[in-house]
Design an enzyme around this catalytic site. Structure first.
Site, short mmCIF file in Angstrom:
data_model
loop_
_atom_site.label_atom_id
_atom_site.label_comp_id
_atom_site.label_asym_id
_atom_site.label_seq_id
_atom_site.Cartn_x
_atom_site.Cartn_y
_atom_site.Cartn_z
CB SER A 169 -0.88 0.00 1.25
OG SER A 169 -1.57 1.24 1.41
CE1 TYR A 183 -4.50 -2.16 4.75
CE2 TYR A 183 -3.45 -0.03 4.32
CZ TYR A 183 -4.01 -1.22 3.86
OH TYR A 183 -4.06 -1.47 2.51
CE LYS A 222 -1.83 -4.12 3.05
NZ LYS A 222 -1.91 -5.38 2.29
#
Length: 229
Positions: free
Chosen positions: A137, A150, A154
């Site tokens: 990401s 998150y 990533k």
């Protein structure tokens, strides 16, 4: 020539679902997995054999072992693996994110791709070819508020991919891939209605699938971004 095989995790919605028909149109066999049994059954009806769709929660080691054993038996070592399945935490600072939510995102976003590679890389290395794309990401290369869990997963995918690429020596290419910003349910959970200003999954897939098909040994270990992302 025998058709090539692509494995897509998280194939029931979003980016995974959008890629399925485009790989089939390109002449590939698609092997997909997802958690929603009804959506998996619908995919199997829409895209019957030789394609294969199977219920699998990538946070469960036993599910991944069963899924990978089935696909290796039916198709042999895959040519392309797209570790796409992921979740994002509800917008909140880290100290307001529960331990359970944190563990769940780690299990799906990090342990899932790691387990897929653990099961599939031996067969791919034995054959001596193939590409594994681990979806990262923009938030695996920079950070933002309210998405620390998150971001952590990533960033981990970036390191996991690049280090595994060193282990394979390029015999199988392992690539961390930033898909770009796409209007999906996941983005809407973070951006709200402003997510509508970005390309949708179908538009993205029309750019991404041809790009993924062209990946090869030259791309091993490189942090890449889908063109236009």
């Amino acid at each position: 020539m025998n058709p090539k095989t692509v494995v897509i995790t998280g194939c029931t919605r979003g980016l995974g679902r959008a890629m399925v028909p485009l790989f089939i149109k390109a002449g590939w066999n698609v092997v997909g997995c997802g958690r929603n049994a009804a959506q998996i059954a619908d995919l199997a009806r829409t895209f019957p054999a030789p394609h294969h769709f199977q219920t699998c929660d990538v946070s469960r080691a036993s599910d991944i072992a069963t899924f990978c054993a089935t696909l290796l038996e039916k198709f042999g070592a895959p040519d392309l693996v797209l570790n796409n399945a992921a979740i994002i935490n509800p917008n909140a600072p880290l100290w307001e994110t529960s331990a359970e939510d944190f563990s769940r995102i780690i299990d799906i976003n990090i342990k899932g791709p790691a387990a897929m590679m653990r099961h599939l890389l031996p067969a791919m290395l034995k054959r001596g070819s193939g590409v594994i794309v681990n979806f990262s990401s923009g938030w695996g290369r920079c950070t933002a508020s309210d998405v620390a869990p998150y971001c952590a997963t990533k960033y981990a995918i970036e390191g996991l991919s690049m280090a595994t690429a060193q282990d394979t020596g390029g015999k199988v290419a392992v690539i961390p891939m930033n898909p770009g910003i796409i209007d999906t349910d996941m983005l809407r959970s973070t951006f709200g209605s402003s997510a509508g200003g970005f390309p949708d999954a179908e538009d993205w897939a029309r750019r991404a699938v041809p790009y993924f098909i062209k990946l090869g040994p030259k791309d091993n270990g490189k942090p890449l971004t889908v063109p236009g992302g």
